[in-house]
Design an enzyme around this catalytic site. Structure first.
Site, mmCIF file in Angstrom:
data_model
loop_
_atom_site.group_PDB
_atom_site.id
_atom_site.type_symbol
_atom_site.label_atom_id
_atom_site.label_comp_id
_atom_site.label_asym_id
_atom_site.label_seq_id
_atom_site.Cartn_x
_atom_site.Cartn_y
_atom_site.Cartn_z
ATOM 1 N N ASP A 176 0.649 -1.121 0.007
ATOM 2 C CA ASP A 176 -0.040 0.192 -0.161
ATOM 3 C C ASP A 176 1.346 1.379 -0.534
ATOM 4 O O ASP A 176 0.349 2.016 -0.516
ATOM 5 C CB ASP A 176 -0.993 -0.426 1.181
ATOM 6 C CG ASP A 176 -2.300 0.297 0.900
ATOM 7 O OD1 ASP A 176 -2.945 1.430 -0.062
ATOM 8 O OD2 ASP A 176 -2.635 0.975 2.232
ATOM 9 N N HIS A 257 -4.749 2.281 -7.078
ATOM 10 C CA HIS A 257 -5.730 2.208 -6.258
ATOM 11 C C HIS A 257 -7.152 2.100 -6.981
ATOM 12 O O HIS A 257 -8.102 1.096 -6.958
ATOM 13 C CB HIS A 257 -6.349 3.389 -5.420
ATOM 14 C CG HIS A 257 -5.040 3.813 -4.294
ATOM 15 N ND1 HIS A 257 -4.076 3.473 -3.839
ATOM 16 C CD2 HIS A 257 -5.682 2.798 -2.570
ATOM 17 C CE1 HIS A 257 -3.693 2.834 -2.485
ATOM 18 N NE2 HIS A 257 -4.927 2.602 -1.925
ATOM 19 N N HIS A 260 -6.983 -1.590 -8.053
ATOM 20 C CA HIS A 260 -7.264 -2.109 -7.157
ATOM 21 C C HIS A 260 -9.018 -2.209 -6.801
ATOM 22 O O HIS A 260 -9.339 -3.178 -6.356
ATOM 23 C CB HIS A 260 -6.774 -1.340 -5.386
ATOM 24 C CG HIS A 260 -7.824 -1.671 -4.654
ATOM 25 N ND1 HIS A 260 -8.993 -1.161 -4.151
ATOM 26 C CD2 HIS A 260 -7.161 -2.471 -3.119
ATOM 27 C CE1 HIS A 260 -9.235 -1.564 -2.808
ATOM 28 N NE2 HIS A 260 -8.160 -3.071 -2.127
ATOM 29 N N HIS A 274 -5.840 -5.679 1.109
ATOM 30 C CA HIS A 274 -5.874 -4.338 0.549
ATOM 31 C C HIS A 274 -4.641 -4.219 -0.363
ATOM 32 O O HIS A 274 -4.837 -4.030 -1.226
ATOM 33 C CB HIS A 274 -6.647 -3.104 1.188
ATOM 34 C CG HIS A 274 -6.366 -1.775 0.845
ATOM 35 N ND1 HIS A 274 -7.144 -1.103 -0.209
ATOM 36 C CD2 HIS A 274 -5.495 -0.816 1.022
ATOM 37 C CE1 HIS A 274 -6.361 -0.153 -0.515
ATOM 38 N NE2 HIS A 274 -5.537 0.156 0.269
HETATM 39 ZN ZN LIG Z 1 -4.189 2.364 -0.131
#
Ligand SMILES: [Zn+2]
Length: 372
Positions: A176, A257, A260, A274
């Site tokens: 992340d 993101h 994602h 995540h």
């Molecule tokens: Zn993130």
């Protein structure tokens, strides 16, 4: 919003505390927030750290209302916890746990109009410091971002707890955090999550975040495997939590993101964390933004050294049709997505091809390193 905002904006929590005895010393930092706290955590986390936190707060004369978190950061769960908070007239909300617990508690505090204190028990996401939550459907698919007026008042990280968590959590946090600079450096002309342009400080923070991950990421991961609180682990916990948190919120997100969020439509990825999905999103963005092979290999080297997934297969997606990948690309290009912060040409086809290109680059790297 691009090319129309004129103000720069930087936002952050009021206090960040990190160290091996932080939970024991929590009353020093939480005392000013009020006498009655709502504490949300899941059962496992409550046993590991919640009971100790509760007793240290109670010994300091504070009241703690414990609400068990049900596992998904959804609107329904937020409403449920909010009701309990209102009935008990709590003065602030404590989040103890991982990203989803934190995102739920921040939303609850916002709805109750009280401050929040975030106590992450893993360094797995950059959720703790920001004034926004990522909400999911009760089935685990990306729903939307929810924005709040205030950042958490206190973020307190007990590294003795973080060091005991499985190293996979730290690795996901590295995934992340590694996206932070890759995304922020490409979106300097777009409004950040506070609605202003990125400051020089936000840029410096995300660059420093990346530097720390390359310097200490692997060492910290190995320390975490044996539960050792080393300077490398402390540095990476700070990079994953504070630097990445400030960097993404005031710097801005981009394709990593957004992809994602699209990937969450593929059911097998629900088992992945995540940061693991974001990590593959970072590889996609590097391809999309035309990074050189040397640069991509440099990232893949770090990613694979901490066991981060660099292909769809490593994310559990062992067979996928072009149609399904096209749907991922479509979701990544939804009108409100952060992918539109990029300055390059973006459409569903371009993103679909970047995902396929990332998969190929990841596979070829794994083959070259004998990891496949
Ligand atoms: Zn993130």
């Amino acid at each position: 919003m691009k090319n129309v905002v004129t103000e720069k904006l930087f936002q952050s929590p009021s206090k960040y505390i990190q160290g091996p005895s932080a939970i024991k010393n929590a009353p020093i930092y939480l005392g000013s927030l009020g006498k009655t706290a709502l504490l949300t955590a899941d059962d496992v986390v409550y046993k590991i750290a919640g009971a100790a936190l509760t007793s240290s707060l109670e010994q300091a004369g504070m009241k703690v209302v414990y609400v068990r978190f049900n596992g998904e950061a959804s609107s329904a769960e937020i409403a449920r916890v909010q009701d309990i908070g209102a009935q008990n007239k709590v003065e602030y909300v404590i989040a103890l746990g991982g990203g989803k617990t934190i995102d739920t508690a921040k939303a609850v505090a916002d709805k109750l109009g009280v401050p929040s204190a975030v106590l992450p028990t893993t360094a797995s996401t950059d959720a703790p410091c920001s004034a926004l939550s990522v909400l999911y459907t009760p089935h685990g698919e990306f729903d939307r971002y929810s924005f709040f007026n205030k950042n958490p008042t206190v973020v307190l990280v007990d590294t003795s707890v973080v060091a005991k968590a499985p190293a996979r959590f730290l690795s996901a946090g590295i995934g992340d955090a590694l996206a932070t600079h890759v995304e922020a450096r490409e979106v300097r002309n777009a409004a950040n999550f506070g609605g202003g342009l990125p400051t020089l400080l936000a840029g410096a923070i995300s660059a420093r975040c990346e530097e720390i991950l390359f310097k200490y990421g692997k060492l910290a991961y190995e320390s975490n495997k044996v539960g050792a609180i080393t300077p490398a682990l402390e540095a990476v916990v700070e990079a994953n939590t504070l630097l990445s948190g400030l960097g993404f919120e005031s710097g801005g997100l981009a394709a990593a993101h957004a992809i994602h969020n699209g990937l969450t439509a593929l059911e097998p990825t629900h088992k992945m964390m995540h940061g693991e999905k974001v990590n593959f999103g970072t590889v996609c963005q590097l391809i999309l933004c035309n990074a050189s092979v040397e640069e991509i290999d440099r990232y893949l080297e770090l990613m694979t050294s901490v066991d981060l997934p660099v292909t769809l297969a490593q994310l559990g997606v062992t067979s996928v049709t072009d149609e399904e990948l096209g749907h991922v690309a479509e979701l990544a290009c939804a009108p409100n997505e952060t992918i539109w912060n990029l300055d390059c040409v973006i459409n569903v086809d371009v993103v679909f091809n970047a995902i396929k290109g990332a998969e190929a680059a990841g596979r070829s790297f794994l083959l070259k390193k004998g990891l496949l």
